[in-house]
Motif scaffolding. Structure first.
Motif, PDB file in Angstrom:
ATOM      1  N   THR A  95       2.142   2.650  -0.385  1.00  0.00           N
ATOM      2  CA  THR A  95       1.191   3.364  -1.234  1.00  0.00           C
ATOM      3  C   THR A  95      -0.164   3.441  -0.547  1.00  0.00           C
ATOM      4  O   THR A  95      -0.421   2.744   0.435  1.00  0.00           O
ATOM      5  CB  THR A  95       1.023   2.692  -2.612  1.00  0.00           C
ATOM      6  N   PRO A 146       5.860  11.287  -8.971  1.00  0.00           N
ATOM      7  CA  PRO A 146       4.489  10.761  -8.898  1.00  0.00           C
ATOM      8  C   PRO A 146       4.474   9.239  -8.990  1.00  0.00           C
ATOM      9  O   PRO A 146       3.580   8.603  -8.468  1.00  0.00           O
ATOM     10  CB  PRO A 146       3.783  11.399 -10.100  1.00  0.00           C
ATOM     11  N   LYS A 183       6.032   5.775  -7.875  1.00  0.00           N
ATOM     12  CA  LYS A 183       6.761   5.350  -6.677  1.00  0.00           C
ATOM     13  C   LYS A 183       7.415   3.987  -6.928  1.00  0.00           C
ATOM     14  O   LYS A 183       8.631   3.879  -7.037  1.00  0.00           O
ATOM     15  CB  LYS A 183       5.798   5.217  -5.491  1.00  0.00           C
ATOM     16  N   LEU A 184       6.582   2.952  -7.025  1.00  0.00           N
ATOM     17  CA  LEU A 184       7.115   1.592  -7.118  1.00  0.00           C
ATOM     18  C   LEU A 184       7.875   1.378  -8.405  1.00  0.00           C
ATOM     19  O   LEU A 184       8.765   0.543  -8.492  1.00  0.00           O
ATOM     20  CB  LEU A 184       5.962   0.589  -7.005  1.00  0.00           C
ATOM     21  N   MET A 204       3.169   5.898 -15.023  1.00  0.00           N
ATOM     22  CA  MET A 204       2.052   5.868 -14.076  1.00  0.00           C
ATOM     23  C   MET A 204       1.120   4.695 -14.372  1.00  0.00           C
ATOM     24  O   MET A 204       0.498   4.135 -13.462  1.00  0.00           O
ATOM     25  CB  MET A 204       1.265   7.176 -14.117  1.00  0.00           C
ATOM     26  N   GLU A 236       2.624   1.940 -12.776  1.00  0.00           N
ATOM     27  CA  GLU A 236       2.420   2.097 -11.333  1.00  0.00           C
ATOM     28  C   GLU A 236       1.068   1.527 -10.907  1.00  0.00           C
ATOM     29  O   GLU A 236       0.945   0.945  -9.833  1.00  0.00           O
ATOM     30  CB  GLU A 236       2.515   3.590 -10.970  1.00  0.00           C
ATOM     31  N   TYR A 237       0.043   1.711 -11.766  1.00  0.00           N
ATOM     32  CA  TYR A 237      -1.271   1.141 -11.460  1.00  0.00           C
ATOM     33  C   TYR A 237      -1.170  -0.374 -11.269  1.00  0.00           C
ATOM     34  O   TYR A 237      -1.736  -0.942 -10.340  1.00  0.00           O
ATOM     35  CB  TYR A 237      -2.277   1.438 -12.579  1.00  0.00           C
ATOM     36  N   SER A 242       0.883  -1.098  -8.103  1.00  0.00           N
ATOM     37  CA  SER A 242       0.242  -0.701  -6.845  1.00  0.00           C
ATOM     38  C   SER A 242      -0.675  -1.799  -6.306  1.00  0.00           C
ATOM     39  O   SER A 242      -1.018  -1.816  -5.129  1.00  0.00           O
ATOM     40  CB  SER A 242      -0.543   0.602  -7.027  1.00  0.00           C
TER      41      SER A 242
END
Lengths: 352, 352, 352, 352
Positions: free
Chosen positions: C42, C68, C70-71, C221, C224-225, C228
């Protein structure tokens, strides 16, 4: 599919194309424009074969319409649809805005004439009033039916106002078509396809209200149902959608006005009365509707709202309506439009 | 208003109360319960005068019903409404869950019988299949009409399955009433009051789907429209509502199941096919519907979904349906219910 | 981008790839799977150049991730994430369901221990209780803060229950991270990205509640934050979304459970208490949540709901909770899952 | 509770009442009005005892405020709050409308100055530009941070434009408070109560955007959080809510403007850029916002929208912005308001 005729195509050539479309098992919809005529092709027997049409005399080109709505689309008709009311100066969809005002329901001769008197004086050209009321409860006032329609016809006789009233089913449709000038299809019936098709077989303009949870595409497709039957005079009406917001009865979605105008040639008006459900919000939202570019307004006015048999809380007083006309006129001018004051009837009885 | 009769009231006494209600200009709705009969009073001529009823023989008490829905309410009928299908072991609203399965539309004899064969084998008691399809586009497949109804009647003949199919307007209603066992009113027509009233004048059970943006109260009021005309066999059906969420076609609102059961005696079933619009969500949401306490399920099954003329993406394969029946049966048992396997038809032709 | 390592890649090879990613100015996220390790990449400096990674020892392939998220995605990690609580038999995301129960807010030692006693007895493994309360009004009870956290830690000491509690800002996060076992991020903070990133720098699991109007993609998402920043232990929680429906406080969207499980390896649990806002709806919707396949439940239980300082109306009684555990256990078994009864703590103090 | 002082009450008397409120363990909020000062009382230690205040010198009456919002309410302050910017002619909430324009994000010196040059020329008084961007994806451009704030301060220096920019967390808040003129709290943070309280401890005006699913009451309560900490300069901003409608990114709810103005003395402006998400809808909705009575506009303008790092699709071109100013000015006049053209800075450096 869409057949675009040459600018100089003759009526006979246009007719010949329509005949060929019919022979192929489809329906032809000639839509005259400022420059030339386009002929929409509808039907559900699959794709029409372009070849047999392209070679006909007067045909400029045959093009596929990829959008789900065909006749409704600006691709098929670039110019705005302007609906006229023969024998009067009233129009919907042109430079002049159409203002439709009146009580939620027709309750009595006195009530209707009191309202019509003041609405006429304030300069509106259209009068509304429910004869058949779609009510959430089977035990609530359901409207006076044909008796109401007769009173509305008398209002037209006396004040010249053109009459807009709702048809809630195919039976009511026959009566409304007989007595009124514009057939209203309510929000709850926006996807009552049988009623839409029946209205499409009439020749009076149809005012189609947006359903409470209708997307733009569904709204346009509902208009397409009417048009697919041959009635091309459709007026769309935004009247609020259902959301989580609880400060108004519905959430008035003014952004649909420019969205419709981009995709379709049909006029779209706004109903701030149902759109807010609150008297004190009607005037500001009416101004906003004109500012956003709506082709007209539909407003509930009652001479004595607190005694109204339905929707009193959202009906404005006649004096508020006068103020609305004044302020909206000024805003109309800013956006290059005009609110005509008063209807002029040049021919009368003969019209109907 | 509601007249509660004494437990030992005679049929004659009940009749006399109904007659008196009629004489007063209202409509009487006798609703027998486990302990005693209640008589609902409806009409829109204002309040009935309690005095003239309280003194009649057999009357226990006359009570006002403050909720906007009357006949639908548990206040009027405490016991669950159980709909029976004479000559069969099928019921809706009792301990047994009703499973209604079949293709979205009736497309052909082969398709219908292929589906019915497998659905019957999996143990469902009801078969669904659209003869009249309310489609967003006037150019989409609109259903085979009466031809489809005849095929559905043949399915009943052959497999015993009871037939559920939609009436989209009053014309279709007559045909559906003639051929089918349950009259379905679709979501788009939930507030088509003329159709609701017409269905209320039939004697077949009515399956009423929740509108896309209908509140609980509006949903119950739509059922009240049917009941107010004298048809007390109404089944409610949750099929998803419209929200901002875009991972499913609609948002299935399972919380309405216990909410309806608290307020009303009517059965409520769930349609996870329309409720999600996605094949891979149907099984988990069907399980959830049974777990939440629904009185049944309505599921789209197609033997070859990718070739379906409508709603293929949400139809499950027959083998998925068998799995659904198995898993839902086990969950039904956990919540004190049962999914009967297979319909037993004790009398046949004579029934209709 | 995603680097998939060969099954036989050594820890040194994995580390070498991570180092190279770092050198290129990106962040490496090694995610071990059942078969092999994948390394998520990322960063917001544009695309990484695949060439320099593909040739490294132990690399099977380098693939682009088009979603959008990923992980969070199953593309990056095929196996379900199972969160363990060292020293106990509790897990989230495996075959066992996680049941988190307790009062809305920590109000007093007596209240917390009374609740914990009964919740422990009913067999839950996790205890919830708000120390910091995000309240609509600045004048409403805002929680006891650190004092509450200390009481929660005592509950863990005494009953072994793992503690879940909300961090409403970065200050509270430090305290929650110190005292609790799972850091909850509330619905109102689902897009408070600074808080999400701060939680991502902690090493305790994060329970992330869906925002009131969050789409599936926004929900993922938000996870994801957290991921990340290097914290891969994220549990999602559906708790109802805001719609027009007014029979429950929110509309519980159970369809998001299979939707999340399809796209992501992260566990997802359901909170029927906030999801309905009504005590009598909690049990049926809890059953439905288990039936739909949720990885756990979060339920408000109060020994005396009518006296609760917050959310009393949606808290269930301890005896209702016992019933919930029993019914949900049986449904869990139907769907191939299990609700473990009681937490076993094999090591204690040393853990922290 | 609210203490209404007599018209002739002295500053000393007002101070004495505040002191007594503080002594009782509450917080006093003196709010001067046109006629007289009212003193709001807040705190969460239960009801204040009216008796001890009613007898103090200068007190007219002590009244209970039943609404959940106190300081925000018109009950507490009848006159509109007008926010001034010392040393300039700019105001928010008075007869003059506030127009705030600029790019979504600050991307570079060139970009910011190009935009500022044209926005200044078109006559706006406020400049916007994001330094800290709350983005759905952690991998999207997050803003230039303090570097951006310095560029914004240079814009103020050069053009006089007052600066509005968002603080996404308490750290950013310190910087925004240092460099900008108005602290913006974004929609996603509308219920980030820690941030609201921190902003309430600053003395710069706070621009609070409505959350995507916030009711009117929640919106006002968020403002109450800011005010409860002593910062009474709050500007509300409608920026669209989330609904099922998909023709615009959000549904702009203009009816909230008159709704807020009825209940609160705080100014409310409208952001048609986020409210629609589409360039071609910004101008019509901006006109509608002015027509409905908004106290200002917030508009995204980019000199080269197609190259914008964020939200390019909704940014208008500078020449469209000039047109917007012209049309909105005329509409403002119709509703008795005015859009001042250009900012006049009478004192400069000393101000900050």
């Amino acid at each position: 599919m869409l057949v675009v005729m040459k600018a100089q195509a003759t009526p006979e050539e246009i007719q010949a194309v329509c005949d060929q479309i019919t022979r192929l098992g489809f329906r032809a919809h000639p839509l005259p424009g400022a420059q030339r005529t386009a002929i929409g092709i509808t039907g559900n027997k699959g794709q029409v074969e372009a070849g047999s049409l392209e070679e006909l005399a007067g045909v400029a080109e045959v093009i596929a319409v990829s959008k789900p709505y065909k006749l409704v689309s600006r691709d098929v008709k670039a110019d705005n649809t302007v609906i006229t009311f023969p024998g009067t100066n009233a129009t919907i969809g042109g430079r002049d805005l159409a203002v439709i005002a009146g009580p939620c329901s027709v309750e009595s001769r006195e009530q209707v004439f009191a309202a019509a008197e003041q609405i006429s004086k304030a300069g509106a050209q259209f009068f509304r009033g429910g004869a058949f009321k779609p009510r959430t409860s089977p035990y609530a006032f359901q409207g006076l039916g044909e008796e109401a329609l007769k009173l509305l016809a008398e209002v037209r006789e006396r004040y010249g106002l053109r009459i807009v009233t709702e048809a809630i089913d195919t039976e009511a449709l026959e009566l409304v078509d007989h007595y009124a000038d514009v057939i209203q299809i309510g929000a709850r019936n926006m996807q009552n396809y049988s009623l839409l098709k029946a209205a499409g077989r009439k020749r009076k303009p149809v005012l189609l209200k947006r359903g409470l949870a209708a997307t733009l595409e569904e709204f346009l497709m509902a208009a397409e149902y009417v048009m697919s039957e041959g009635n091309y005079q459709v007026v769309l009406c935004e009247r609020g959608v259902r959301t989580f917001a609880d400060h108004t009865r519905n959430t008035l979605d003014l952004s649909i006005v420019p969205a419709v105008q981009r995709l379709s040639h049909l006029p779209i008006i706004v109903d701030p009365s149902h759109g807010t459900g609150k008297r004190n919000k009607v005037l500001p939202l009416a101004r906003a509707a004109v500012a956003v570019g709506a082709d007209g307004l539909m407003v509930e006015v009652h001479h004595s709202p607190d005694k109204a048999l339905s929707d009193g809380a959202q009906s404005i007083y006649p004096e508020q309506f006068s103020k609305l006309m004044d302020e909206c006129s000024q805003i109309a001018n800013v956006v290059g439009r005009n609110i005509p004051r008063g209807i002029e009837v040049t021919e009368t009885a003969a019209v109907r």
